[in-house]
Design a protein around this motif. Structure first.
Motif, mmCIF file in Angstrom:
data_model
loop_
_atom_site.group_PDB
_atom_site.id
_atom_site.type_symbol
_atom_site.label_atom_id
_atom_site.label_comp_id
_atom_site.label_asym_id
_atom_site.label_seq_id
_atom_site.Cartn_x
_atom_site.Cartn_y
_atom_site.Cartn_z
ATOM 1 N N GLU A 134 -28.240 20.926 18.197
ATOM 2 C CA GLU A 134 -29.557 21.236 17.656
ATOM 3 C C GLU A 134 -29.368 21.962 16.331
ATOM 4 O OE1 GLU A 134 -32.881 21.582 20.971
ATOM 5 O OE2 GLU A 134 -31.414 23.196 21.158
ATOM 6 N N GLY A 135 -30.260 21.695 15.367
ATOM 7 C CA GLY A 135 -30.129 22.270 14.033
ATOM 8 C C GLY A 135 -29.720 21.198 13.043
ATOM 9 N N ASN A 136 -29.361 21.610 11.822
ATOM 10 C CA ASN A 136 -28.924 20.613 10.838
ATOM 11 C C ASN A 136 -27.633 19.944 11.310
ATOM 12 O OD1 ASN A 136 -27.184 19.898 8.216
ATOM 13 N ND2 ASN A 136 -29.345 19.690 7.761
ATOM 14 N N PRO A 137 -27.566 18.623 11.247
ATOM 15 C CA PRO A 137 -26.441 17.913 11.864
ATOM 16 C C PRO A 137 -25.264 17.603 10.949
ATOM 17 C CG PRO A 137 -28.168 16.362 11.316
ATOM 18 C CD PRO A 137 -28.673 17.714 10.899
ATOM 19 N N LEU A 138 -25.310 18.009 9.662
ATOM 20 C CA LEU A 138 -24.283 17.545 8.729
ATOM 21 C C LEU A 138 -22.872 17.926 9.178
ATOM 22 C CD1 LEU A 138 -23.415 16.154 6.151
ATOM 23 C CD2 LEU A 138 -23.794 18.306 4.921
ATOM 24 N N LYS A 139 -22.641 19.210 9.455
ATOM 25 C CA LYS A 139 -21.291 19.635 9.829
ATOM 26 C C LYS A 139 -20.850 18.987 11.129
ATOM 27 C CE LYS A 139 -21.304 24.040 7.355
ATOM 28 N NZ LYS A 139 -21.163 25.516 7.450
ATOM 29 N N ASP A 140 -21.780 18.792 12.024
ATOM 30 C CA ASP A 140 -21.451 18.134 13.286
ATOM 31 C C ASP A 140 -21.037 16.680 13.048
ATOM 32 O OD1 ASP A 140 -21.796 19.471 16.012
ATOM 33 O OD2 ASP A 140 -22.398 17.412 16.433
ATOM 34 N N LEU A 141 -21.739 15.999 12.142
ATOM 35 C CA LEU A 141 -21.398 14.613 11.818
ATOM 36 C C LEU A 141 -20.018 14.527 11.189
ATOM 37 C CD1 LEU A 141 -24.820 13.457 10.310
ATOM 38 C CD2 LEU A 141 -23.827 12.628 12.447
ATOM 39 N N VAL A 142 -19.750 15.415 10.227
ATOM 40 C CA VAL A 142 -18.459 15.387 9.541
ATOM 41 C C VAL A 142 -17.329 15.726 10.504
ATOM 42 C CG1 VAL A 142 -17.093 16.389 7.663
ATOM 43 C CG2 VAL A 142 -19.531 15.932 7.318
ATOM 44 N N SER A 143 -17.597 16.594 11.464
ATOM 45 C CA SER A 143 -16.566 16.982 12.434
ATOM 46 C C SER A 143 -16.214 15.873 13.409
ATOM 47 C CB SER A 143 -17.026 18.218 13.229
ATOM 48 O OG SER A 143 -17.190 19.326 12.382
ATOM 49 N N LEU A 144 -17.060 14.843 13.487
ATOM 50 C CA LEU A 144 -16.814 13.714 14.402
ATOM 51 C C LEU A 144 -16.620 14.172 15.845
ATOM 52 C CD1 LEU A 144 -14.338 11.512 12.284
ATOM 53 C CD2 LEU A 144 -16.807 11.220 12.528
ATOM 54 N N ASN A 145 -17.421 15.166 16.248
ATOM 55 C CA ASN A 145 -17.242 15.669 17.612
ATOM 56 C C ASN A 145 -18.151 14.989 18.630
ATOM 57 O OD1 ASN A 145 -19.732 16.852 17.132
ATOM 58 N ND2 ASN A 145 -18.882 18.871 16.673
ATOM 59 N N GLY A 146 -19.002 14.079 18.170
ATOM 60 C CA GLY A 146 -19.792 13.289 19.105
ATOM 61 C C GLY A 146 -20.969 13.989 19.727
ATOM 62 N N ASN A 147 -21.380 15.133 19.191
ATOM 63 C CA ASN A 147 -22.516 15.861 19.766
ATOM 64 C C ASN A 147 -23.872 15.353 19.290
ATOM 65 O OD1 ASN A 147 -20.767 17.562 21.176
ATOM 66 N ND2 ASN A 147 -20.676 19.045 19.514
ATOM 67 N N CYS A 148 -23.877 14.602 18.190
ATOM 68 C CA CYS A 148 -25.163 14.124 17.674
ATOM 69 C C CYS A 148 -25.069 12.714 17.110
ATOM 70 C CB CYS A 148 -25.715 15.084 16.621
ATOM 71 S SG CYS A 148 -24.760 15.143 15.083
ATOM 72 N N PHE A 149 -23.979 12.000 17.380
ATOM 73 C CA PHE A 149 -23.830 10.671 16.792
ATOM 74 C C PHE A 149 -23.130 9.705 17.736
ATOM 75 C CE2 PHE A 149 -21.276 7.588 14.368
ATOM 76 C CZ PHE A 149 -22.313 6.909 13.737
ATOM 77 N N LYS A 232 -13.157 22.268 2.361
ATOM 78 C CA LYS A 232 -11.859 21.615 2.581
ATOM 79 C C LYS A 232 -11.462 21.606 4.052
ATOM 80 C CE LYS A 232 -9.953 22.440 -2.028
ATOM 81 N NZ LYS A 232 -8.867 23.080 -2.823
ATOM 82 N N LYS A 233 -11.772 22.687 4.760
ATOM 83 C CA LYS A 233 -11.427 22.763 6.178
ATOM 84 C C LYS A 233 -12.185 21.708 6.979
ATOM 85 C CE LYS A 233 -11.294 25.955 10.104
ATOM 86 N NZ LYS A 233 -11.612 27.337 10.566
ATOM 87 N N LEU A 234 -13.454 21.553 6.677
ATOM 88 C CA LEU A 234 -14.272 20.566 7.378
ATOM 89 C C LEU A 234 -13.802 19.156 7.059
ATOM 90 C CD1 LEU A 234 -16.691 20.284 9.292
ATOM 91 C CD2 LEU A 234 -18.189 20.255 7.286
ATOM 92 N N LEU A 235 -13.440 18.929 5.801
ATOM 93 C CA LEU A 235 -12.948 17.612 5.405
ATOM 94 C C LEU A 235 -11.630 17.290 6.107
ATOM 95 C CD1 LEU A 235 -13.460 15.150 3.598
ATOM 96 C CD2 LEU A 235 -12.137 16.292 1.804
#
Length: 264
Positions: A134-149, A232-235
């Protein structure tokens, strides 16, 4: 009103079932935009056989699913929009259950829900996926953790004047990059616990083309590396996880050389 964009190419086996699932919705203020991407089978006749005034038909030469979706996006009129693949099915409450979440918070721009993966007959459930973010999903999408995609399962609040387009350089991961670009501009993500999609796992699913998938991941990584919102860490997390996923995917189909090459 909700716009549903349904591109199709040689989909005569399942197209009628997909269209009927829209007609079976318990929410009725929708438009269904059918986009024929140069089909050579009976798909066109199936699509044009419906006389419901909420169903619109477009066609183009075979240019790929991203071009077909873009044609639908250019012609949609809804306040909200979502996508449906021509071999998948919407449960009867799919539209209404997602729309009800928007009513809870004006800051919500993206609503998802539970996805049920099934065999090609839609009789046997093979897997269920439930979003948790829940919340803005950008970091979650980049992390590829499958919580919102899990694919094109979001319903999106349309912003007046905004140009929505898929990158036509991609055959895979175009949905991930599309969502990342939307999330970069702000807006919150939420979800319903109700099932919003029956995903038909067929032998011809796009995920079976591993080279195309790897190219999509690499292209997306190159696209986001200059974004201020992605440090850079997220990338590095993105690169590690997509390479690990591709490494394992190649090993599962006994391609060890491609598995090794994907690391570099």
């Amino acid at each position: 009103m909700i716009s549903i964009i349904l591109p199709f190419f040689n989909s005569e086996e399942y197209l009628k079932e997909s269209i009927q699932s829209v007609l079976n919705q318990n929410f009725h203020d929708w438009e269904l935009i059918l986009v024929n991407d140069g089909s050579t089978d009976n798909s066109k006749d199936i699509a044009r056989s419906y006389r419901d005034s909420r169903i619109y038909y477009f066609e183009q030469e075979n240019k790929g699913v991203s071009e077909a979706r873009n044609l639908g996006l250019r012609n949609m009129k809804g306040d909200y929009f979502c996508f449906l693949d021509s071999d998948d099915v919407l449960p009867p409450k799919s539209l209404k259950s997602r729309l009800s979440i928007f009513e809870l918070n004006p800051n919500i721009h993206f609503v998802d829900g539970r996805v049920i993966k099934m065999d090609k007959t839609l009789n046997i459930t093979t897997q269920e996926w439930q979003p948790t973010h829940e919340g803005n999903p950008l970091k979650d999408l980049v992390s590829l953790n499958g919580n919102c995609f899990l694919g094109l399962t979001w319903m999106i609040k349309r912003i007046s004047g905004k140009n929505y387009q898929f990158d036509t350089n991609l055959t895979h991961s175009e949905d991930l990059l599309f969502y990342m670009k939307l999330a970069r501009n702000g807006g919150e993500y939420s979800f319903t616990d109700d099932p919003i999609l029956y995903y038909r796992d067929t032998p011809h699913s796009a995920m079976k083309n591993l080279k195309g998938l790897e190219h999509g991941y690499r292209f997306t990584g190159n696209s986001i590396k200059e974004w201020n919102e992605v440090d850079k860490k997220l990338l590095k997390t993105y690169q590690f996880r997509y390479k690990k996923a591709m490494f394992l995917a190649y090993l599962r189909v006994f391609q060890p050389i491609n598995a090794i090459l994907t690391i570099f």
